[in-house]
Enzyme design. Structure first.
Site, PDB file in Angstrom:
ATOM      1  N   VAL A   1      10.668  -7.126   9.684  1.00 40.75           N
ATOM      2  CA  VAL A   1      11.774  -6.181   9.886  1.00 40.75           C
ATOM      3  C   VAL A   1      11.388  -5.182  10.974  1.00 40.75           C
ATOM      4  CG1 VAL A   1      13.239  -4.435   8.791  1.00 40.75           C
ATOM      5  CG2 VAL A   1      12.477  -6.426   7.483  1.00 40.75           C
TER       6      VAL A   1
ATOM      7  N   LEU B   1       6.716   3.351   1.411  1.00 37.37           N
ATOM      8  CA  LEU B   1       7.646   2.226   1.549  1.00 37.37           C
ATOM      9  C   LEU B   1       8.692   2.467   2.628  1.00 37.37           C
ATOM     10  CD1 LEU B   1       8.274   1.370  -2.232  1.00 37.37           C
ATOM     11  CD2 LEU B   1       6.537   0.438  -0.677  1.00 37.37           C
TER      12      LEU B   1
ATOM     13  N   GLN C 106     -10.382  -2.902   1.748  1.00 32.70           N
ATOM     14  CA  GLN C 106      -9.947  -3.523   2.996  1.00 32.70           C
ATOM     15  C   GLN C 106     -10.052  -2.594   4.205  1.00 32.70           C
ATOM     16  OE1 GLN C 106      -5.978  -4.272   1.195  1.00 32.70           O
ATOM     17  NE2 GLN C 106      -5.148  -3.803   3.198  1.00 32.70           N
TER      18      GLN C 106
ATOM     19  N   HIS D  55       9.091  -3.187   3.513  1.00 26.69           N
ATOM     20  CA  HIS D  55       8.739  -3.370   2.102  1.00 26.69           C
ATOM     21  C   HIS D  55       9.999  -3.626   1.267  1.00 26.69           C
ATOM     22  CE1 HIS D  55       5.463  -0.417   3.428  1.00 26.69           C
ATOM     23  NE2 HIS D  55       4.760  -1.465   3.047  1.00 26.69           N
TER      24      HIS D  55
ATOM     25  N   SER E  63       6.242  -0.170  10.134  1.00 26.60           N
ATOM     26  CA  SER E  63       4.884  -0.093   9.601  1.00 26.60           C
ATOM     27  C   SER E  63       4.645   1.309   9.078  1.00 26.60           C
ATOM     28  CB  SER E  63       3.879  -0.404  10.713  1.00 26.60           C
ATOM     29  OG  SER E  63       2.567  -0.037  10.309  1.00 26.60           O
TER      30      SER E  63
ATOM     31  N   GLU F 253      11.747  -0.012   5.211  1.00 26.51           N
ATOM     32  CA  GLU F 253      12.695  -1.141   5.093  1.00 26.51           C
ATOM     33  C   GLU F 253      11.988  -2.498   5.040  1.00 26.51           C
ATOM     34  OE1 GLU F 253      15.977  -2.108   4.701  1.00 26.51           O
ATOM     35  OE2 GLU F 253      16.025  -0.092   3.899  1.00 26.51           O
TER      36      GLU F 253
ATOM     37  N   MET G 125       0.837  -1.200   0.000  1.00 25.54           N
ATOM     38  CA  MET G 125       0.000   0.000   0.000  1.00 25.54           C
ATOM     39  C   MET G 125       0.876   1.255   0.000  1.00 25.54           C
ATOM     40  SD  MET G 125      -3.459  -0.878   2.033  1.00 25.54           S
ATOM     41  CE  MET G 125      -2.860  -0.642   3.699  1.00 25.54           C
TER      42      MET G 125
ATOM     43  N   LYS H  21       5.226  -9.830   9.021  1.00 27.16           N
ATOM     44  CA  LYS H  21       4.654  -8.797   9.875  1.00 27.16           C
ATOM     45  C   LYS H  21       3.130  -8.956   9.953  1.00 27.16           C
ATOM     46  CE  LYS H  21       3.732  -4.405  11.273  1.00 27.16           C
ATOM     47  NZ  LYS H  21       2.521  -4.089  10.603  1.00 27.16           N
TER      48      LYS H  21
ATOM     49  N   GLN I 149      -2.517 -12.291   7.463  1.00 23.13           N
ATOM     50  CA  GLN I 149      -2.675 -12.010   6.029  1.00 23.13           C
ATOM     51  C   GLN I 149      -1.888 -13.015   5.194  1.00 23.13           C
ATOM     52  OE1 GLN I 149      -2.587  -7.931   4.144  1.00 23.13           O
ATOM     53  NE2 GLN I 149      -0.456  -8.486   3.865  1.00 23.13           N
TER      54      GLN I 149
HETATM   55  P1  AMP Z   1       1.429  -2.871   3.496  1.00 21.29           P
HETATM   56  O1  AMP Z   1       1.966  -1.796   2.604  1.00 21.29           O
HETATM   57  O2  AMP Z   1       1.399  -2.503   4.939  1.00 21.29           O
HETATM   58  O3  AMP Z   1       0.129  -3.438   2.978  1.00 21.29           O
HETATM   59  O4  AMP Z   1       2.464  -4.062   3.415  1.00 21.29           O
HETATM   60  C1  AMP Z   1       2.856  -4.601   2.178  1.00 21.29           C
HETATM   61  C2  AMP Z   1       3.705  -5.826   2.427  1.00 21.29           C
HETATM   62  O5  AMP Z   1       4.853  -5.462   3.177  1.00 21.29           O
HETATM   63  C3  AMP Z   1       2.967  -6.917   3.222  1.00 21.29           C
HETATM   64  O6  AMP Z   1       3.329  -8.185   2.695  1.00 21.29           O
HETATM   65  C4  AMP Z   1       3.514  -6.721   4.601  1.00 21.29           C
HETATM   66  O7  AMP Z   1       3.490  -7.882   5.384  1.00 21.29           O
HETATM   67  C5  AMP Z   1       4.940  -6.307   4.303  1.00 21.29           C
HETATM   68  N1  AMP Z   1       5.500  -5.594   5.450  1.00 21.29           N
HETATM   69  C6  AMP Z   1       5.006  -4.474   6.044  1.00 21.29           C
HETATM   70  N2  AMP Z   1       5.751  -4.149   7.124  1.00 21.29           N
HETATM   71  C7  AMP Z   1       6.724  -5.106   7.223  1.00 21.29           C
HETATM   72  C8  AMP Z   1       7.803  -5.337   8.126  1.00 21.29           C
HETATM   73  N3  AMP Z   1       8.038  -4.547   9.165  1.00 21.29           N
HETATM   74  N4  AMP Z   1       8.595  -6.419   7.906  1.00 21.29           N
HETATM   75  C9  AMP Z   1       8.356  -7.240   6.860  1.00 21.29           C
HETATM   76  N5  AMP Z   1       7.357  -7.074   5.970  1.00 21.29           N
HETATM   77  C10 AMP Z   1       6.557  -6.017   6.140  1.00 21.29           C
END
Ligand code: AMP
Length: 301
Positions: free
Chosen positions: A176, A33, A61, A37, A185, A35, A30, A149, A153
């Protein structure tokens, strides 16, 4: 790197790559970005020929009372980050491009989506599975990288792909963290400095769970109590604390094998989720917070 905002163009580029013998790696996000991502993009870059990253804040969502409008966005920073990580195609569609008509067809993974985050976000995972199924359909045969994370999901998406025979291999990648232990996040942007400090209590609570299991605790209820107790010491009131079987999120009577302890908590304006995974084999416990063995713990005293 090519930036694409049309579904048809993304499909054509992925088809053309496969026709010329290339493999495709997909990283759905989403945006905003960080670390976490970027680590998924690096995993895709290391494994696959054509790396596609998608940036789409998926309205489906978010419940009406959630943070869709305020969700952090920065397409120019994301474009620079994706380029720096060697992404080949950045797909950043508009909402009407992804949903030209009101959505009549959705994807629902029963059971797996009912507990944990699904308990308070009952429509959330249908939005996730629907948009991810659309992305898998547009991109076609590929390997898709998701972070641990968002543990529930990952389990839901993997099961959806299997149930629907989608030609996508779903790979789970490590969570991470920031140096102070907070899970990275996009929603951390909502935290005030005081809330950010308080949020480290989530990590402390997960560490407490990992330490307790390393010292032989195998009762999921007792582990939950310890996590809640440690959270409370830091002013964290967890929405849920669940110790489940990692593969399918099944409840456990005794902690054994591959286990996840997953939590959610609202801190200030941010609803945060986090988890620790553990492989429990007899007295030895491996966690993604580091390898912990009883012997090591005792020698550290
Ligand atoms: P999001 O943009 O929050 O929907 O996340 C996109 C992808 O990045 C998803 O597969 C998340 O699980 C992954 N992601 C988000 N934060 C982390 C993190 N801290 N460590 C690893 N993967 C992450």
């Amino acid at each position: 790197m090519i930036v694409v905002d049309r579904v048809a163009e993304l499909r054509d580029r992925c088809d053309a790559a496969r026709r010329s013998g290339q493999t495709v790696g997909l990283v759905p996000t989403m945006g905003y970005l960080h670390e976490g991502h970027r680590s998924l993009i690096r995993a895709a870059r290391a494994d696959r020929d054509l790396v596609v990253t998608t940036i789409f804040v998926n309205p489906l969502q978010f419940a009406p009372d959630e943070d869709l409008a305020g969700y952090p966005r920065d397409l120019s920073a994301d474009t620079a980050a994706a380029e720096a990580e060697g992404v080949d195609v950045l797909f950043a569609p508009s909402v009407p491009e992804m949903y030209p008509e009101p959505t009549l067809t959705t994807v629902h993974a029963a059971g797996l989506t009912e507990g944990l985050c699904g308990a308070t976000r009952p429509t959330h995972f249908d939005g996730v599975t629907t948009v991810v199924a659309k992305l898998f359909s547009i991109v076609g045969p590929c390997t898709a990288y998701f972070g641990r994370k968002d543990f529930q999901q990952l389990v839901v998406v993997r099961r959806m792909a299997a149930d629907l025979n989608l030609p996508v291999e779903v790979v789970g990648c490590p969570l991470v963290r920031e140096p102070d232990g907070i899970a990275m996040s996009s929603r951390n942007a909502y935290l005030s400095p005081e809330d950010r400090e308080r949020a480290t209590g989530i990590f402390a609570a997960l560490r407490r769970a990992a330490d307790a299991v390393a010292f032989g605790e195998r009762d999921p209820g007792r582990v939950r109590d310890l996590v809640e107790e440690e959270g409370a010491r830091h002013g964290i009131d967890f929405e849920y604390v669940e110790a489940r079987r990692a593969a399918d999120l099944a409840p456990l009577d005794t902690l054994d094998g591959d286990v996840v302890v997953a939590v959610a908590a609202t801190v200030g304006d941010a609803r945060l989720i986090d988890n620790v995974t553990m492989q429990i084999a007899g007295a030895e416990v491996f966690t993604d917070l580091g390898v912990i063995t009883v012997a090591e713990q005792e020698s550290n005293r």
